[in-house]
Design a protein around this motif. Sequence first.
Motif, PDB file in Angstrom:
ATOM      1  N   GLU A  68       0.733  -1.136  -0.029  1.00 25.76           N
ATOM      2  CA  GLU A  68       0.047  -0.033  -0.107  1.00 25.76           C
ATOM      3  C   GLU A  68       0.888   1.285  -0.024  1.00 25.76           C
ATOM      4  OE1 GLU A  68      -3.208   0.017   2.962  1.00 25.76           O
ATOM      5  OE2 GLU A  68      -3.754  -1.897   1.900  1.00 25.76           O
ATOM      6  N   SER A  69       1.983   1.288   0.674  1.00 30.21           N
ATOM      7  CA  SER A  69       2.819   2.581   0.962  1.00 30.21           C
ATOM      8  C   SER A  69       3.510   2.501  -0.613  1.00 30.21           C
ATOM      9  CB  SER A  69       3.998   2.200   1.776  1.00 30.21           C
ATOM     10  OG  SER A  69       3.721   2.189   3.052  1.00 30.21           O
ATOM     11  N   LEU A  70       3.970   1.445  -1.272  1.00 28.32           N
ATOM     12  CA  LEU A  70       4.346   1.746  -2.885  1.00 28.32           C
ATOM     13  C   LEU A  70       3.206   2.176  -3.670  1.00 28.32           C
ATOM     14  CD1 LEU A  70       6.574   1.418  -4.884  1.00 28.32           C
ATOM     15  CD2 LEU A  70       5.938  -1.021  -5.137  1.00 28.32           C
ATOM     16  N   GLY A  71       2.042   1.587  -3.605  1.00 29.44           N
ATOM     17  CA  GLY A  71       0.863   2.076  -4.283  1.00 29.44           C
ATOM     18  C   GLY A  71       0.418   3.530  -4.227  1.00 29.44           C
ATOM     19  N   ILE A  75      -1.451   5.394  -7.029  1.00 35.06           N
ATOM     20  CA  ILE A  75      -2.529   4.552  -7.513  1.00 35.06           C
ATOM     21  C   ILE A  75      -3.916   5.099  -6.673  1.00 35.06           C
ATOM     22  CG2 ILE A  75      -3.575   2.250  -7.187  1.00 35.06           C
ATOM     23  CD1 ILE A  75      -0.821   1.347  -7.873  1.00 35.06           C
ATOM     24  N   LEU A  76      -3.730   5.095  -5.228  1.00 41.18           N
ATOM     25  CA  LEU A  76      -4.735   5.670  -4.644  1.00 41.18           C
ATOM     26  C   LEU A  76      -5.174   7.047  -5.028  1.00 41.18           C
ATOM     27  CD1 LEU A  76      -6.906   5.346  -2.531  1.00 41.18           C
ATOM     28  CD2 LEU A  76      -5.207   6.119  -0.542  1.00 41.18           C
ATOM     29  N   ASP A  77      -4.400   8.019  -5.226  1.00 40.23           N
ATOM     30  CA  ASP A  77      -4.609   9.646  -5.841  1.00 40.23           C
ATOM     31  C   ASP A  77      -5.291   9.149  -6.990  1.00 40.23           C
ATOM     32  OD1 ASP A  77      -4.159  12.055  -5.266  1.00 40.23           O
ATOM     33  OD2 ASP A  77      -3.079  12.133  -7.094  1.00 40.23           O
ATOM     34  N   TYR A  78      -5.061   8.226  -8.040  1.00 44.20           N
ATOM     35  CA  TYR A  78      -5.931   8.176  -9.090  1.00 44.20           C
ATOM     36  C   TYR A  78      -7.084   7.587  -8.936  1.00 44.20           C
ATOM     37  CZ  TYR A  78      -7.450   5.546 -13.100  1.00 44.20           C
ATOM     38  OH  TYR A  78      -8.299   5.153 -14.110  1.00 44.20           O
ATOM     39  N   HIS A  79      -7.381   6.749  -7.855  1.00 48.50           N
ATOM     40  CA  HIS A  79      -8.733   6.329  -7.603  1.00 48.50           C
ATOM     41  C   HIS A  79      -9.538   7.614  -6.985  1.00 48.50           C
ATOM     42  CE1 HIS A  79      -8.599   2.107  -8.995  1.00 48.50           C
ATOM     43  NE2 HIS A  79      -7.383   2.035  -8.593  1.00 48.50           N
TER      44      HIS A  79
END
Length: 151
Positions: free
Chosen positions: A110-113, A118-122
């Motif tokens: 999750e840190s890497l994502g 990735i989270l920002d994109y979602h």
Amino acid sequence: MNQFNHTITVRASISAVYQQWTRLEYFPNVMEAVEAVTQLTDIESLWRVQIMGVTREWKSQIVDQIPNSRITWTSTSGAKHAGTVSFHAVDARTTRVTLDIEYAPADWKESLGSEIGILDYHIKRDLKSYKSYIESRTQVSGIWRIARSTD
């Protein structure tokens, strides 16, 4: 904690935009990452989201709510996060929505994502979907939750 801040402008009244946001159980119909939201009480809800095949659940509690202005929450179990969504009338038919989220990754994946966005994109994609949904409607959908000021 990772922090995310996004603002969108929605062509709808502040009342309509705020009221639709309070219909948490309708989020899975509008936001792709949200699989389910169950309203437990006026201020508590159970969330399940899936991002890149990883499912996370948490209980969330509203800690501050001012109708047509803002809603602030924090997780009480599960994935650790907190946030505020605020609503600002630009004019009678336009509302600016600002979403601030703090999120603690559960592990190195999750840190890497989070680091690669990735989270920002979602979050951005789901806000755009929310905007499109509100702008395409003539009335608010779902069950409205009565706002309780927690002042």
